[in-house]
Design a protein around this motif. Structure first.
Motif, PDB file in Angstrom:
ATOM      1  N   ARG A 102       0.811  -1.216   0.000  1.00 45.98           N
ATOM      2  CA  ARG A 102       0.000   0.000   0.000  1.00 45.98           C
ATOM      3  C   ARG A 102       0.845   1.268   0.000  1.00 45.98           C
ATOM      4  O   ARG A 102       0.413   2.303  -0.452  1.00 45.98           O
ATOM      5  N   SER A 124      -7.791  -3.929  -4.910  1.00 44.57           N
ATOM      6  CA  SER A 124      -7.486  -2.619  -5.451  1.00 44.57           C
ATOM      7  C   SER A 124      -6.614  -2.789  -6.687  1.00 44.57           C
ATOM      8  O   SER A 124      -5.832  -3.737  -6.784  1.00 44.57           O
ATOM      9  N   ARG A 174      -4.202  -1.037  -7.552  1.00 46.63           N
ATOM     10  CA  ARG A 174      -2.799  -0.830  -7.187  1.00 46.63           C
ATOM     11  C   ARG A 174      -2.152  -2.148  -6.783  1.00 46.63           C
ATOM     12  O   ARG A 174      -1.065  -2.498  -7.235  1.00 46.63           O
ATOM     13  N   ASN A 207      -1.964  -4.597  -9.801  1.00 45.07           N
ATOM     14  CA  ASN A 207      -0.913  -4.198 -10.744  1.00 45.07           C
ATOM     15  C   ASN A 207       0.475  -4.531 -10.200  1.00 45.07           C
ATOM     16  O   ASN A 207       1.345  -4.984 -10.944  1.00 45.07           O
ATOM     17  N   THR A 208       0.662  -4.298  -8.903  1.00 48.06           N
ATOM     18  CA  THR A 208       1.960  -4.631  -8.300  1.00 48.06           C
ATOM     19  C   THR A 208       2.213  -6.131  -8.396  1.00 48.06           C
ATOM     20  O   THR A 208       3.309  -6.571  -8.765  1.00 48.06           O
TER      21      THR A 208
END
Ligand code: C2E
Ligand code: MG
Ligand code: MG
Ligand code: MG
Length: 281
Positions: free
Chosen positions: A118, A153, A155, A158-159
């Motif tokens: 995060r 999420s 994010r 994608n990570t």
């Protein structure tokens, strides 16, 4: 005094002691990190077909003046205090460096906190750890828990995709203990699922656990995801897993986590080496 006040007085000192311990552990942990007094130990993962060690899971250890503090206690403190970033990076770099001393077909698995996804740049942190150690991304597995992917999420996804695209393996840890919504298995292609030890320990005595383990193995087969059983403590657990067709396992039956200096001996089948699981059962 009323009953209510009596109850209040009874709980207060206990709460206070807990908070004080927490505060003190946070300060001690900060100091331990700065002094590099945090250690990383390694527990082997066994290929049940060949009996060979396929890799090691890195498990953080904190030798403390008043007795070791378990990760179960200090990881949450590290998360709440923000120390998890420094701690996580430290473990990652140390694990990659230690793995660089092992045969190239032996992998290393590192646990990640959801917070590491995060904030900060996890991809850069991982890349830097691999580069500093000079090991290929294919040697590294990252273990995450259900809670992380459940929030879905972009994010985080994608990570995960970027890390996986680099050749790093992504494992779902403690499978079955989270919210058990299976739909996240569709949003991200995991390389491995680790069955939580609560389903594995005493497997031979519990027909419900056997049914659950069988179902997870079947799920893994259908989805093309490798399955590892955690918490194998007895020959009977192992025999059960082998009967169900499980191909990889980890647990006190084989070895507890040990310092990096003991890894070479474990690989040679010396010292506290795991029994040859392939010939067991
Ligand atoms: P985990 O990732 O599920 O790691 C496996 C835990 O089960 C380890 O506990 C290991 O010692 C224990 N274990 C392995 N085999 C057996 C067995 O046969 N029987 C029993 N009873 N236990 C077994 P440990 O080292 O206390 O770690 C607890 C948890 O703390 C880990 O669970 C992981 O979630 C977390 N943790 C450990 N190291 C790190 C780290 O470097 N970073 C982060 N974020 N979390 C970590
Ligand atoms: Mg783990
Ligand atoms: Mg686990
Ligand atoms: Mg676990």
């Amino acid at each position: 005094k009323t009953d209510g006040r009596g109850t209040f007085c009874f709980f207060e000192p206990e709460m206070d002691a807990r908070l004080q311990r927490r505060r003190r552990l946070e300060l001690d942990l900060r100091a331990a990190l700065a002094a590099e007094a945090i250690e990383v130990h390694y527990q082997p993962l066994l290929n049940l077909r060949t009996g060979a060690i396929s890799g090691f899971e890195a498990l953080v250890r904190w030798p403390h003046a008043e007795g070791d503090v378990s990760p179960g206690e200090f990881i949450p403190i590290a998360e709440e205090s923000g120390l998890i970033y420094a701690l996580g990076t430290y473990v990652l770099r140390r694990a990659c460096r230690d793995a660089s001393q092992w045969p190239s077909d032996v992998k290393v698995a590192v646990n990640l906190s959801a917070l590491q996804f995060r904030h900060g740049d996890l991809v850069a942190t991982v890349q830097s750890a691999l580069a500093a150690a000079g090991i290929s991304p294919q040697r590294l597995d990252l273990e995450i828990t259900e809670a992380l992917v459940l929030d879905r999420s972009e994010r985080v996804l994608n990570t995960l995709r970027t890390l996986r695209g680099m050749g790093i393996g992504i494992s779902m840890d403690d499978f079955g203990t989270g919210y058990s919504s299976l739909s996240y298995l569709r949003s991200f292609p995991f390389d491995k699922i680790k069955i939580d030890r609560s389903f594995v320990t005493n497997l031979n005595e519990n027909t419900d656990s056997q049914a659950i383990v069988r179902a997870i193995l079947s799920l893994g087969n259908s989805l093309g995801i490798a399955i590892t059983a955690e918490g194998v403590e007895t020959e009977l657990d192992l025999a059960c897993l082998q009967a169900e067709g499980c191909l990889e396992a980890q647990g006190f039956l084989f070895a507890k986590a040990q310092p990096a200096s003991a890894v070479a001996a474990m690989l040679l089948g010396e010292g506290e080496a795991p029994p040859r699981a392939g010939s067991a059962a």
